[in-house]
Design a protein around this motif. Structure first.
Motif, short mmCIF file in Angstrom:
data_model
loop_
_atom_site.label_atom_id
_atom_site.label_comp_id
_atom_site.label_asym_id
_atom_site.label_seq_id
_atom_site.Cartn_x
_atom_site.Cartn_y
_atom_site.Cartn_z
N MET A 299 0.83 -1.21 0.00
CA MET A 299 0.00 0.00 0.00
C MET A 299 0.87 1.26 0.00
O MET A 299 0.57 2.23 -0.69
CB MET A 299 -0.92 0.00 1.23
CG MET A 299 -2.05 -0.99 1.17
SD MET A 299 -3.21 -0.65 -0.16
CE MET A 299 -4.18 0.64 0.58
N LEU A 300 1.95 1.20 0.77
CA LEU A 300 2.84 2.36 0.86
C LEU A 300 3.55 2.59 -0.47
O LEU A 300 3.64 3.73 -0.96
CB LEU A 300 3.86 2.11 1.98
CG LEU A 300 4.46 3.33 2.65
CD1 LEU A 300 3.38 4.18 3.30
CD2 LEU A 300 5.48 2.90 3.73
N SER A 301 4.06 1.50 -1.08
CA SER A 301 4.83 1.65 -2.33
C SER A 301 3.93 2.09 -3.48
O SER A 301 4.38 2.79 -4.39
CB SER A 301 5.54 0.34 -2.68
OG SER A 301 4.58 -0.65 -2.93
N SER A 302 2.66 1.70 -3.46
CA SER A 302 1.77 2.11 -4.55
C SER A 302 0.94 3.34 -4.16
O SER A 302 0.01 3.71 -4.87
CB SER A 302 0.86 0.96 -4.95
OG SER A 302 0.05 0.60 -3.86
N ARG A 303 1.29 3.94 -3.03
CA ARG A 303 0.59 5.14 -2.50
C ARG A 303 -0.91 4.95 -2.42
O ARG A 303 -1.70 5.82 -2.84
CB ARG A 303 0.94 6.36 -3.35
CG ARG A 303 2.40 6.73 -3.20
CD ARG A 303 2.77 7.86 -4.06
NE ARG A 303 4.21 8.04 -4.04
CZ ARG A 303 4.86 8.73 -4.95
NH1 ARG A 303 4.23 9.29 -5.96
NH2 ARG A 303 6.16 8.87 -4.86
N GLY A 304 -1.29 3.79 -1.98
CA GLY A 304 -2.71 3.51 -1.77
C GLY A 304 -3.49 3.23 -3.04
O GLY A 304 -4.71 3.07 -2.99
N ASP A 305 -2.79 3.14 -4.16
CA ASP A 305 -3.47 2.91 -5.43
C ASP A 305 -3.64 1.40 -5.66
O ASP A 305 -2.68 0.71 -6.01
CB ASP A 305 -2.65 3.54 -6.56
CG ASP A 305 -3.30 3.34 -7.91
OD1 ASP A 305 -4.49 2.97 -7.95
OD2 ASP A 305 -2.62 3.56 -8.94
N LEU A 306 -4.86 0.91 -5.48
CA LEU A 306 -5.09 -0.53 -5.61
C LEU A 306 -4.96 -1.01 -7.06
O LEU A 306 -4.72 -2.19 -7.30
CB LEU A 306 -6.48 -0.89 -5.08
CG LEU A 306 -6.70 -0.70 -3.58
CD1 LEU A 306 -8.14 -0.97 -3.21
CD2 LEU A 306 -5.78 -1.59 -2.77
N THR A 307 -5.09 -0.08 -8.00
CA THR A 307 -4.99 -0.49 -9.41
C THR A 307 -3.54 -0.84 -9.79
O THR A 307 -3.30 -1.35 -10.89
CB THR A 307 -5.50 0.62 -10.36
OG1 THR A 307 -4.74 1.80 -10.09
CG2 THR A 307 -6.97 0.90 -10.16
N ALA A 308 -2.61 -0.59 -8.87
CA ALA A 308 -1.20 -0.94 -9.15
C ALA A 308 -1.06 -2.44 -9.42
O ALA A 308 -0.15 -2.87 -10.13
CB ALA A 308 -0.33 -0.55 -7.95
N VAL A 309 -2.00 -3.22 -8.86
CA VAL A 309 -1.96 -4.68 -9.07
C VAL A 309 -2.05 -5.01 -10.56
O VAL A 309 -1.40 -5.94 -11.05
CB VAL A 309 -3.15 -5.34 -8.31
CG1 VAL A 309 -3.23 -6.82 -8.61
CG2 VAL A 309 -3.02 -5.10 -6.83
N PHE A 310 -2.84 -4.21 -11.29
CA PHE A 310 -3.07 -4.51 -12.71
C PHE A 310 -1.83 -4.26 -13.57
O PHE A 310 -1.75 -4.73 -14.70
CB PHE A 310 -4.26 -3.70 -13.23
CG PHE A 310 -5.53 -4.04 -12.51
CD1 PHE A 310 -6.14 -5.27 -12.73
CD2 PHE A 310 -6.09 -3.18 -11.59
CE1 PHE A 310 -7.31 -5.61 -12.05
CE2 PHE A 310 -7.25 -3.51 -10.92
CZ PHE A 310 -7.86 -4.73 -11.14
N SER A 311 -0.87 -3.52 -13.05
CA SER A 311 0.34 -3.27 -13.84
C SER A 311 1.43 -4.30 -13.50
O SER A 311 2.54 -4.20 -14.01
CB SER A 311 0.87 -1.86 -13.55
OG SER A 311 1.16 -1.74 -12.18
N ARG A 312 1.12 -5.26 -12.64
CA ARG A 312 2.11 -6.29 -12.27
C ARG A 312 1.59 -7.64 -12.75
O ARG A 312 0.61 -8.18 -12.20
CB ARG A 312 2.32 -6.30 -10.76
CG ARG A 312 2.70 -4.94 -10.18
CD ARG A 312 2.85 -5.02 -8.69
NE ARG A 312 3.97 -5.86 -8.30
CZ ARG A 312 5.19 -5.41 -8.08
NH1 ARG A 312 5.46 -4.12 -8.18
NH2 ARG A 312 6.16 -6.23 -7.74
N PRO A 313 2.23 -8.22 -13.78
CA PRO A 313 1.69 -9.45 -14.40
C PRO A 313 1.49 -10.61 -13.42
O PRO A 313 0.44 -11.25 -13.43
CB PRO A 313 2.74 -9.82 -15.46
CG PRO A 313 3.54 -8.59 -15.67
CD PRO A 313 3.45 -7.76 -14.44
N ILE A 314 2.50 -10.86 -12.56
CA ILE A 314 2.36 -12.02 -11.67
C ILE A 314 1.23 -11.78 -10.66
O ILE A 314 0.41 -12.66 -10.39
CB ILE A 314 3.69 -12.32 -10.93
CG1 ILE A 314 4.78 -12.65 -11.96
CG2 ILE A 314 3.54 -13.48 -9.96
CD1 ILE A 314 6.15 -12.89 -11.36
#
Lengths: 514, 177
Positions: free
Chosen positions: A462-477
């Protein structure tokens, strides 16, 4: 070619490097002792592999990691194998993973061929072990390479995947109950001081709760105390066929079982590697497929050696399978292997992608221990089979109270707090109530093991993506893991499965029409 | 859709489908998730009130809040399933039965064994030396279970307590409670 030879030489250097630790006399003795104890424990109905491992994780704490893991691996291998003896002779599985072996083993015991059934079970268990170890050595580096590409989001999602899969696979009825107790397990680990800011969480001013709910007492309570209550609440009388006949099967008979054993070995490793599936489901899947593929399907359930071979190869191959996600991702494949992970954690070994750097040759270390335990299992199993049958007469009303006393020491030994013994009994009683209400315990234990990792990785993510949950979609695994979670949830929920079943029925009806 | 539903009900009623086991524990599926729902709301509220040292993104209360929400959601589903399986009626019938608890031998056995365990860890271990506490507990539990003759029970309890004490304290050097 030269590169391959260099690689092989490097791997061999790793093997010889760890061999010194494994073949130390004390370690060797502990593997043998562990395997022997494991077989005894596995043979007696009511004493499960998970329960014994949970108990011994605490008791072996003072031995040091090399000795502790040697004994635990021995017990793991011995207990999973030992379960088949009770299954065959009295139709009550010594451990849950041996239930499939009872279907064909008991009819054979009634025909006076119990000894031969145990012999087939022993040989195929040994084959399953060796096959599983080989697969573990080959597959682990591949998964480790994948694990190196993973970050906080991936590890958090893996923990959630473990809980959802385990919840789905271990639930007797609806998967949702498994997920609920799994999340409860994750939640329990938040009690105590927060590891980052030392903020008290759910301690309500109690000093003892500041230290949190310790892993070992929680696991002993969940598997040990609840099992004691389950066994002692009823007295199930059973009839024992003491007539065993010959033990060792002939060469022709053994060779005939080889294709079934190879197929079941492959199934065992891969099913075992799925978090939550473990040895029980591996045995059932192997048995089911062996039955479908057999030329003598009609003999299954009436005394088929093929059935015993499939079940026993499957559950023993799964032992190595369950260790693959532990070594590579710190996620256990079964309740029993969660205890191995717990032992690693309390001895300061951090499994995961950094393991090869921090402890080079660790996979070979485990593999060598497993090989020694397998050989010991084969020898003890064949040599002591007739004597082990007498163990089945051991009265559980005497054994179980003594186990409670030993459980108390096991819970206390991990951190020397009397508070932990109380926590163990309370968790045990709660888990017993949950089991009575058909909630599986394995997801809860998995949650307790994975909780600290899931908590810290989630906050880091959460800290590394600044609370942006959509960051998951940019990580293939991470995306793949998320999709598997969603798929598991959808397939396990009644709505989707009902539609699939209804569609399958309508297709069958259409085909049936002339 | 309706036809599909009807067909699936017929299918189940013909006995081809596995027995609906959840109805056996339907009463518990109403009470237990209801308790869990209340507790998870309280846990969420408590976690929400926790100190936020820097940012909410890595606050100590964040993970417990997420977990209590998930527990709440799953408990709601179990609760609804329990109601659908007539759990409420089963619960009412259970309480209106005379001797519903008295007649349940397994429940009584489990309750007594649990009580003895609690007595062991809350009273005997803190008040007595471990060897004596274990000896008393073993005698009490084996007497209740009618494991064997009284004289054997006393001998087994004494031998087991001393063997465990000696093995762990002296042979394995593990401190005892």
């Amino acid at each position: 070619m030269e590169a391959l030879l260099q690689r092989l030489a490097a791997e061999w250097a790793l093997v010889t490097g760890v061999a010194g630790n494994v073949f130390a006399p004390q370690v060797l003795m502990l593997v043998l002792l562990g395997t022997f104890l494991g077989i005894l424990v596995g043979t007696i109905p009511g004493l499960t592999a998970t329960m014994t491992l949970a108990l011994l994780v605490g008791l072996t704490y003072g031995l040091g990691f090399n000795s502790a893991i040697a004994m635990l691996i021995g017990i793991f291998v011995g207990a999973i194998y030992g379960g088949c003896i009770a299954s065959i002779m009295i139709n009550i599985p010594g451990t849950p993973s041996a239930a499939a072996a009872a279907l064909d083993g008991f009819p054979l015991a009634k025909q006076g061929k119990g000894g031969l059934a145990i012999g087939v079970g022993t040989l195929t268990s040994f084959f399953g072990m060796l096959f599983g170890i080989l697969c573990m050595i080959l597959i682990t580096p591949l998964v480790l390479r994948l694990a190196l590409m993973m970050g906080a989001w991936e590890f958090f999602l893996l923990a959630i995947l473990g809980i959802t899969l385990c919840g789905t696979l271990s639930s007797q009825e609806t998967a949702i109950k498994g997920w609920m107790v799994g999340f409860l397990g994750l939640f329990i680990t938040t009690v105590g001081l927060d590891p980052i800011y030392a903020t008290p969480r759910f301690t309500f001013g109690h000093v003892q709760l500041m230290g949190g709910i310790a892993l070992v007492p929680a696991l002993i309570g969940a598997f040990g105390i609840s099992e004691v209550l389950m066994v002692l609440k009823e007295q199930v009388p059973y009839e024992i066929t003491m007539r065993t006949g010959k033990i060792i099967p002939g060469m022709k008979q053994t060779l005939r079982l080889l294709p079934t054993a190879i197929r079941s070995g492959i199934i065992g490793v891969f099913v075992g590697a799925v978090p939550g599936a473990g040895e029980d489901i591996s045995a059932w899947v192997s048995y089911g497929i062996a039955k479908k593929r057999s030329k003598h399907e009609e003999q299954f359930g009436k005394g088929s050696y093929e059935g015993i071979a499939a079940a026993e190869t499957g559950n023993n191959a799964a032992i190595s399978g369950t260790l693959i996600p532990i070594i590579t991702l710190a996620i256990p494949g079964s309740g029993a292997s969660a205890m191995i992970l717990a032992a690693m954690i309390i001895h300061g070994i951090r499994p995961g992608p950094m393991l090869p750097l921090e402890h080079p040759g660790f996979t070979y270390h485990l593999a060598l221990l497993l090989v020694i335990a397998s050989v010991a299992m084969l020898i003890f199993g064949l040599a002591l089979a007739k004597g082990l049958v007498y163990l089945l007469t051991a009265p559980r009303q005497i054994l179980m109270p003594i186990i409670v006393v030993v459980c108390a020491i096991g819970a206390y030994a991990s951190s020397f707090r009397a508070f932990d013994i109380r926590v163990m009994v309370l968790i045990g009683i709660v888990c017993y109530v949950l089991r009575e209400m058909k909630y599986p315990i394995a997801p809860l234990a998995l949650g307790v093991v994975l909780g600290p990792m899931a908590d810290s990785e989630f906050r880091r993510a959460m800290l590394s993506s600044r609370g942006d949950l959509t960051a998951v979609f940019s990580r293939p695994i991470a995306l793949v893991i998320l999709l598997v979670i969603v798929l598991t949830l959808l397939l396990s929920s009644g709505v989707v499965m009902d539609k699939i079943r209804a569609a399958a029925r309508s297709v069958r009806r259409k085909r049936a029409r002339p | 859709m309706n036809e599909e539903k009807r067909n699936s009900t017929d299918f189940a009623s013909q006995g081809d489908a596995p027995a609906p086991q959840e109805k056996d524990v339907a009463a518990a599926d109403v009470v237990f998730p209801a308790i869990v729902m209340i507790l998870s709301v309280l846990a969420f509220y408590h976690a929400y009130g926790m100190r936020v040292p820097q940012t909410m993104l890595d606050a100590p209360g964040l993970f417990p809040m997420v977990m209590s929400s998930l527990i709440f959601l799953t408990a709601v589903v179990v609760f609804v399933n329990g109601i659908r399986n007539r759990g409420w009626q089963k619960l009412k019938r259970f309480w209106s039965q005379d001797g519903a608890i008295k007649g349940n031998v397994m429940l009584i056995r489990a309750l007594v064994i649990s009580a003895l365990m609690l007595l062991y860890v809350y009273v005997l271990i803190p008040e007595l030396p471990y060897f004596v506490a274990s000896f008393v507990f073993l005698i009490a539990l084996m007497l209740f279970l009618r494991s064997t003759k009284i004289i054997y029970i006393v001998v087994i309890a004494a031998v087991a307590s001393y063997a465990i004490y000696y093995l762990f304290r002296h042979a394995l050097n593990i401190p005892l409670p």
